[in-house]
Design a protein around this motif. Structure first.
Motif, PDB file in Angstrom:
ATOM      1  N   UNK A  47      13.171  12.722  -0.503  1.00 56.31           N
ATOM      2  CA  UNK A  47      14.220  11.719  -0.876  1.00 56.31           C
ATOM      3  C   UNK A  47      13.798  10.489  -0.874  1.00 56.31           C
ATOM      4  N   UNK A  48      13.122   9.898   0.235  1.00 49.99           N
ATOM      5  CA  UNK A  48      12.672   8.530   0.407  1.00 49.99           C
ATOM      6  C   UNK A  48      11.515   8.230  -0.868  1.00 49.99           C
ATOM      7  N   UNK A  49      10.570   9.186  -0.898  1.00 46.08           N
ATOM      8  CA  UNK A  49       9.574   9.093  -2.091  1.00 46.08           C
ATOM      9  C   UNK A  49      10.362   8.897  -3.386  1.00 46.08           C
ATOM     10  N   UNK A  77      11.223   3.309  -4.705  1.00 47.54           N
ATOM     11  CA  UNK A  77      10.231   2.927  -5.868  1.00 47.54           C
ATOM     12  C   UNK A  77       9.791   1.607  -5.662  1.00 47.54           C
ATOM     13  N   UNK A  78       8.751   1.325  -6.257  1.00 51.49           N
ATOM     14  CA  UNK A  78       8.132   0.005  -6.386  1.00 51.49           C
ATOM     15  C   UNK A  78       9.256  -1.307  -6.704  1.00 51.49           C
ATOM     16  N   UNK A  79      10.187  -0.848  -7.707  1.00 52.44           N
ATOM     17  CA  UNK A  79      10.971  -2.037  -7.757  1.00 52.44           C
ATOM     18  C   UNK A  79      12.019  -2.087  -6.661  1.00 52.44           C
ATOM     19  N   UNK A  80      12.317  -1.181  -6.154  1.00 56.67           N
ATOM     20  CA  UNK A  80      13.280  -1.206  -4.758  1.00 56.67           C
ATOM     21  C   UNK A  80      12.407  -1.899  -3.776  1.00 56.67           C
ATOM     22  N   UNK A  81      11.350  -1.578  -3.570  1.00 60.07           N
ATOM     23  CA  UNK A  81      10.437  -2.333  -2.415  1.00 60.07           C
ATOM     24  C   UNK A  81      10.499  -3.870  -3.024  1.00 60.07           C
ATOM     25  N   UNK A 138       0.926  -1.011   0.088  1.00 58.33           N
ATOM     26  CA  UNK A 138      -0.063  -0.053  -0.115  1.00 58.33           C
ATOM     27  C   UNK A 138       1.086   0.984  -0.060  1.00 58.33           C
ATOM     28  N   UNK A 139       1.619   1.394  -1.064  1.00 57.87           N
ATOM     29  CA  UNK A 139       2.639   2.345  -1.089  1.00 57.87           C
ATOM     30  C   UNK A 139       2.116   3.852  -1.245  1.00 57.87           C
TER      31      UNK A 139
END
Length: 122
Positions: free
Chosen positions: A45-47, A51-55, A34-35
């Motif tokens: 910076x965190x936003x 990314x969804x890929x990093x997650x 639930x990003x």
């Protein structure tokens, strides 16, 4: 402000578990994908970086090590100040072992970092 809130809550007799529950909402949102909800708590910076890929890559690595997330682990969240950040470790329980989520908050009380670590990591 977060540091003051934590101190006031502890002085009022609230447990670390009670304090950790709201922080767990952020961790749960990330774990469950639930990003949009999680990103509301992130600094700029965190936003940009998380990314969804990093997650997805991070979750795949953790799942490969300890299996599926089953819930929060035993023990209380550990809160401390490191430089300008308030850092909270939240115990996590997976099917094959325990881990911890480390969440760092900046002076604006936004998430400045989030990572899953082995529980013995200092």
């Amino acid at each position: 402000m977060l540091k003051l809130c934590v101190r006031q809550c502890r002085d009022a007799g609230h447990s670390w578990q009670e304090l950790g529950d709201p922080l767990g909402v952020i961790v749960t949102a990330v774990l469950e994908g639930r990003m949009d909800e999680a990103r509301q708590s992130f600094n700029a910076q965190v936003v940009e970086a998380f990314t969804d890929e990093v997650r997805g890559d991070g979750l795949a690595t953790v799942t490969g090590l300890v299996g599926e997330f089953e819930g929060y682990g035993e023990g209380e969240p550990f809160v401390r100040r490191i430089g300008d950040h308030t850092v909270v470790d939240i115990p996590l329980h997976y099917e094959a072992g325990d881990m911890k989520a480390r969440v760092a908050f900046d002076t604006d009380e936004k998430v400045a970092g989030i990572i899953t670590l082995a529980p013995e990591t200092p």
